[in-house]
Design an enzyme around this catalytic site. Structure first.
Site, PDB file in Angstrom:
ATOM      1  N   HIS A 168      27.398  38.175   0.297  1.00 39.82           N
ATOM      2  CA  HIS A 168      28.278  37.867   1.429  1.00 39.82           C
ATOM      3  C   HIS A 168      27.552  37.084   2.516  1.00 39.82           C
ATOM      4  CE1 HIS A 168      30.152  38.770   5.378  1.00 39.82           C
ATOM      5  NE2 HIS A 168      31.269  38.587   4.708  1.00 39.82           N
ATOM      6  N   ARG A 262      43.917  33.097   6.221  1.00 40.98           N
ATOM      7  CA  ARG A 262      43.762  34.552   6.229  1.00 40.98           C
ATOM      8  C   ARG A 262      43.694  35.072   7.665  1.00 40.98           C
ATOM      9  NH1 ARG A 262      40.027  32.951   2.050  1.00 40.98           N
ATOM     10  NH2 ARG A 262      40.703  33.679   0.004  1.00 40.98           N
ATOM     11  N   ARG A 309      49.034  33.971   6.276  1.00 40.64           N
ATOM     12  CA  ARG A 309      49.278  35.278   5.669  1.00 40.64           C
ATOM     13  C   ARG A 309      49.100  36.365   6.717  1.00 40.64           C
ATOM     14  NH1 ARG A 309      45.544  37.088   0.803  1.00 40.64           N
ATOM     15  NH2 ARG A 309      44.080  37.553   2.484  1.00 40.64           N
TER      16      ARG A 309
END
Length: 314
Positions: A168, A262, A309
């Site tokens: 990540h 997002r 979204r």
């Protein structure tokens, strides 16, 4: 295969078949230093990557998945996109070799190349991050996850003890253009909070103090690769997680719009769960933060469409 560099893996995520969820557990000692991929899988991935690059005629950032089963392991390519960071790096110069008269405090994998000098902050949890991190500090921690993004965004460089070049911290740092070193063993113990260091994320080295020889600009030729925007019969949309990157993405990809914006990272920037914020009377603060995030994405892409979204916070 000409070189292998295996980073110790301390935790793994496995399916819990009773609950249907994913569980985290420690990796058994005998498997911590084992390779995640077999030599055959590495060679297969290299072949696929070369075929994809030949097809698009430009360096590619390829994501893959490996599925195991009774019939063996299958390698799948799940996403590919033009590589826009490493291809722009300068050719090796004086800054890309270790300086013998300088003290190397820790060393790891160069996950997102770049240089930065500043004060380190040893941060072991999010509470410490909120209290300690200041603009352009060197974030030193064990590992990051999406909850760390607000503090990663203000860091001048990132150093993690665990992880490899696809973890990540590495992926997000490359997206944000922040120098990052991962897999730097014992970094939280060997580096000191408040002390000055120079992070050379081209070579994966953290030097003690400010190293002027590295920080000074060096003349060097830039390796140029052609930027090829493929012509397709379908419209090409991009996914965006960090609104701060929208202007760069719109300019470099010439995409036809945003297929997925997002909301998760916009929520993280607020600092509290939306439902808790509403209960505390801070609903307008949440609305303003989300609206600003949407504005940052919609403006550089206008008049192209942006698909947002929403969050399900119940």
């Amino acid at each position: 295969i000409v070189h292998k560099e295996i980073v110790p893996k301390m935790v793994e995520h496995v399916p819990n078949h009773k609950t249907g969820l994913t569980a985290q557990r420690e990796v058994p000692a005998e498997r911590r230093n084992a390779s995640s991929l077999s030599d055959e899988q590495v060679v297969e991935l290299a072949r696929l990557a070369r075929d994809i690059e030949d097809h698009y005629q430009t360096p590619q950032d390829v994501e893959f998945a490996v599925e195991g089963g009774k019939s063996g392991h299958a390698v799948y390519v799940v996403q590919t996109r033009p590589e826009t960071f490493w291809a722009k790096m300068k050719a090796p110069s004086a800054s890309s070799v270790h300086l013998l008269d300088r003290v190397v405090v820790v060393q790891g994998l160069a996950a997102s190349p770049g240089l930065h000098a500043g004060r380190a902050k040893i941060v072991l949890n999010l509470q410490d991050a909120g209290r300690m991190m200041k603009e352009k500090d060197i974030l030193v921690t064990r590992m990051t996850n999406p909850d760390w993004v607000p503090y990663m965004k203000i860091a001048g460089a990132i150093v993690t003890e665990d992880g490899g070049t696809t973890c990540h911290a590495a992926i997000v740092s490359r997206e944000m253009g922040i120098p990052c070193i991962v897999g730097a063993r014992n970094a939280t113990r060997l580096l000191g909070s408040g002390k000055e260091y120079t992070v050379d994320a081209k070579t994966g080295v953290v030097y003690q103090g400010l190293v002027e020889e590295i920080l000074k600009p060096h003349a060097g030729s830039t390796v140029q690769f052609p930027t090829v925007i493929p012509v397709t019969s379908t419209r090409i949309y991009v996914n965006i997680s960090l609104p701060e990157l929208a202007e760069k993405v719109a300019r470099e990809t010439q995409a036809d719009g945003v297929g997925l914006l997002r909301a998760e990272h916009m929520m993280l920037s607020v600092g509290k769960h939306p439902r808790l914020l509403i209960e505390e009377g801070g609903g307008q603060r949440m609305v303003d933060a989300f609206a600003e995030g949407v504005r940052k994405v919609a403006t550089p892409f206008a008049p192209k469409p942006v698909v947002y979204r929403c969050l399900d916070c119940m």
